[in-house]
Design an enzyme around this catalytic site. Structure first.
Site, PDB file in Angstrom:
ATOM      1  CB  CYS A 139      -0.937  -0.018   1.208  1.00 17.61           C
ATOM      2  SG  CYS A 139      -1.933   1.471   1.338  1.00 17.61           S
ATOM      3  CB  CYS A 142      -0.421   2.458   4.074  1.00 17.06           C
ATOM      4  SG  CYS A 142      -1.909   1.754   3.405  1.00 17.06           S
ATOM      5  CG  ASP A 143       3.312   1.205   4.402  1.00 14.20           C
ATOM      6  OD1 ASP A 143       2.895   1.704   5.471  1.00 14.20           O
ATOM      7  OD2 ASP A 143       3.085   0.029   4.073  1.00 14.20           O
TER       8      ASP A 143
END
Ligand code: NAP
Length: 313
Positions: A139, A142-143
């Site tokens: 993701c 997300c990261d």
């Protein structure tokens, strides 16, 4: 006469647990079958910086633990096992009930909320699994921000891979796109955007055969399919973007789905079966965020609540 539950919630990511918090607060005493690996995809990530309410971020597993405690506080009961079979009623029985099995144990409910999520496809390497959350991610949203000024790679040649690669160039100094063919599957516009991005370098006809690193990713070994040669590329992050599969096998033939298996919902979270609702990634291949999953879990809870009220009116 078996005990008939008000609501069974299948799956325990942000969507399911939000549905549990809402239906619990409505005093419906939900029963959640959370699975052996509870908590959903956030259990695989490290720090979550974009979930509102946590200005300094929170670790994915801790966030899910908080969701679970909040659901428990309002009376959710949990079964930490996997559902093995469902039989969703299509009407004709009064009151209509739905059966959910965990092995030989049968549970029945007037309403069911499906929140079984989706699973990111993985390459299938042991090293990929070991370093998940330590440089390997599925993701970018997300990261990505953890890889500022670093060299990273995205695996895949579809729209997701192009979208993630483009997004990741906001942070990274260089983004390799490693694709197993010499043509992309992505739509023309996404391809052109990626080709025009100076920070993206394509590695064609290649597969990642090993993710390198002891505690953190330090590189990948890749194999060139044309020359059969292997080489090492130094990098600190590997984003696997080779597609997602909705976890819908249990419902096949019972709930209408699209051609990729995602459950179809209408008027909020309703499925084609009265009393059965779906929320989160199992019915959303577009947004796929914890916050959108939570929002749709809330919708499913309210829809289920109204449905249960309608049974008594
Ligand atoms: P996808 O279209 O199925 O593409 C998956 C890519 O990963 C393909 O290039 C495939 O290679 C590669 N791949 C699959 N298995 C692999 C493996 N084991 N090892 C290495 N590579 C592998 O999946 P997606 O990109 O996630 O897109 C899914 C759907 O969502 C699509 O309909 C897409 O258009 C849509 N989507 C749209 C947007 C947007 O419009 N903004 C963004 C994201 C996704 P091959 O090409 O060789 O098969």
């Amino acid at each position: 006469m078996p005990n008939i539950e008000n609501i069974i919630i299948i799956g325990s990511g942000p969507a399911g647990l939000t549905a549990a918090i809402y239906t619990g607060r409505a005093d419906l005493k939900p029963l959640m079958i959370e699975g052996y690996q509870s908590g959903g995809q956030l259990m695989l990530t490290t720090e979550v910086e974009n979930y509102p309410g946590f200005p300094t971020g929170i670790m994915g597993p801790e966030l899910m633990e908080n969701f679970r405690k909040q659901a428990e506080r309002f009376g959710t009961r949990f079964i930490t096992q996997d559902v093995t079979r469902v039989e969703l009623c299509r009407g004709g029985v009064t009151p209509p009930t739905h059966a959910v099995w965990v092995g030989d144990q049968k549970y029945e409910a007037k309403a069911v909320i499906i929140s079984t999520g989706a699973s990111a496809r993985l390459i299938g390497l042991e090293s990929e699994k070991r370093l998940m959350g330590h440089g390997v991610s599925t993701c970018a949203t997300c990261d990505g921000a953890f890889f500022r000024n670093q060299n990273i790679a995205v695996v895949g040649g579809g729209d997701s891979a192009m979208e993630e690669a483009n997004f990741l160039t906001r942070f990274a100094s260089k983004v390799y796109v490693i694709h197993r063919r010499d043509q992309l599957r992505a739509s023309k516009i996404m391809q052109e955007r990626a080709f025009a991005n100076k920070k993206i370098e394509f590695i064609w006809n290649a597969a990642v055969t090993e993710v390198l690193g002891d505690k953190e990713v330090t590189g990948v070994r890749i194999k060139d399919f044309k020359t059969n040669q292997e080489k090492t590329v130094d990098l600190t992050g590997l984003f696997v973007a080779i597609g997602h599969d909705p976890n819908t096998k249990l419902f096949s033939g019972q709930i209408e789905s699209d051609k990729n298996g995602y459950l179809l919902t209408h008027d909020g979270s309703k499925t084609n079966v009265p009393g059965v609702f779906a929320c989160g990634d199992v019915q959303d291949h577009v947004y796929r965020q914890a916050i959108t999953a939570s929002g749709s879990g809330c919708m499913a809870a309210l829809d289920a609540e109204r449905y249960l009220e309608s049974l008594h009116s």
